[in-house]
Design an enzyme around this catalytic site. Sequence first.
Site, PDB file in Angstrom:
ATOM      1  N   GLU A 437       1.048  -1.028  -0.203  1.00 49.12           N
ATOM      2  CA  GLU A 437       0.100  -0.001   0.252  1.00 49.12           C
ATOM      3  C   GLU A 437       0.695   1.429   0.041  1.00 49.12           C
ATOM      4  OE1 GLU A 437      -2.439  -1.134  -0.925  1.00 49.12           O
ATOM      5  OE2 GLU A 437      -2.804  -2.814   0.042  1.00 49.12           O
ATOM      6  N   GLY A 438       1.765   1.516  -0.498  1.00 47.46           N
ATOM      7  CA  GLY A 438       2.884   2.597  -0.728  1.00 47.46           C
ATOM      8  C   GLY A 438       4.089   2.351   0.338  1.00 47.46           C
TER       9      GLY A 438
END
Length: 568
Positions: A437-438
Amino acid sequence: MANFYTEHPELRFHLNNPLMERICELKERNYKDKDEYDYAPQDYTDAMDSYDKVLEITGEITGEVIAANAEGVDEEGPHCANGRVEYASGTKQNLDAMVKAGLNGMTMPRRYGGLNFPITPYTMCAEIVAQADAGFGNIWSLQDCIETLYEFGNEDQHSRFIPRICAGETMSMDLTEPDAGSDLQSVMLKATYDEANQCWRLNGVKRFITNGDADLHLVLARSEEGTHDGRGLSMFIYDKRDGGVDVRRIENKLGIHGSPTCELVYKNAKAELCGDRKLGLIKYVMALMNGARLGIAAQSVGLSQAAYNEGLAYAKDRKQFGKAIIEFPAVYDMLATMKAKLDAGRSLLYQTSRYVDIYKALDDIARERKLTPEERQEQKKYAKMADAFTPLAKGMNSEYANQNAYDCIQIHGGSGFMMEYACQRIYRDARITSIYEGTTQLQTVAAIRYVTNGTYASILREYEQIPCSEAMQPLMDRVKEMTNKLEACTNAVKEAQNQELLDFTARRLYEMAADCVMSQLIIQDATKAPELFAQSAQVYVNYAEAEVEKHFNFIRKFKAEELESYRK
């Protein structure tokens, strides 16, 4: 009986924040549902009591069922056969317990079968679940993908899909591809419109898809032929009941073994458009990712709590040289620092979730009626705060989860390297949090503009005006000086007018800002509840001050021409 909510009074403290009154007022539309649903709250006190009771139920299930299954799930893992995923036996028991307790579709309106909870108590549930088993947390907490469908789908889609999630069906978000990891503009899964059947067809491969054999998928696909950037991407809803997607394999991962990470093959799969064409990445995925990043921040805090619990229990029990190892400064220093990072990170998490709650509730109201000028101003303020705080909450808590898991093993010594101790599972599970998620590097990219435009400094100066206790004032004075150093470093880098230098120092500036913000938040907490947070405030400010000083000295002495040394 173990209860992962009631055992940690810090959670109830964060639940009972003054901002919750405004959040409840907005989420409940002044409690209008009370006349239609017998389980809707009558007022603020009733709403808070409802959240508390659901959190207690979640704490009991996680403490008694999910935690008990965690080691078995980690060992067994999910299986793949004939293009489908079968969960580990313990995962099935976990899902059954959560569904029977009605803990699905928690944030969705009651008209669809949801509990209409704000994001803050839901995020607390996600933290508690992750403390028990982070891998299962991925499966259960992906229900919050429904937020994106609720926000951007149409009413027909709402009525068909949201009740299914509220009833316990699972979700996934299918973004990543073999050649498109962090660079989602490169997504090439093809979406073509089938005129004969009045539907879209998806063809291609998705990779690293968490819970990839879920019942409902949100899929990023290229709908505009001949495009190669984000403007050609749209968001689609795929329903597993329609078929057309097979699981090629389940990835063999370092950790979160209970969560099936899949490679998916789309073969003319029927799908429907969610929202408008061409906004898949530009608008919808960004909303989806912000929600997911808050979820990973919660998962990280849960893992930090688990690591601290394991380390503390072992240090109290393990004796060396005639006394428990917790009595040695080298050990109690580690434990105090772990607890301080946990408390400061958790405070940042729930400050962020409350900001998200207010702007999301106002966004939802704006779909029903025109906002007043005051509401528009409030929405704008909290949307900006949420956007600024989310990358701090995700990035720093995931780093702290890794650090706490590392220290947990260190406290265990040689025993921590043995597979029969839970700390090795926590260590393996934590590692992914700063990647998916980054990555933390991407969180820095998302946050750095709020450093350079002075947003964080302005927020910190506002925090300085909040009265603190006499006992906390010396810490406050030190944090003010930390903020001065953040501003001095920011100004020095900006004045150099060198983009590469800014990019190079961004991570250090990001961490300085986060250290200052968390120091302020833990001082606020210790002022209100010294019995819970005074020790962590002292330890965290000691830690954060040293971190800020380290970065300050590096940036102050660094010369742009030295960049050449790092490129080689």
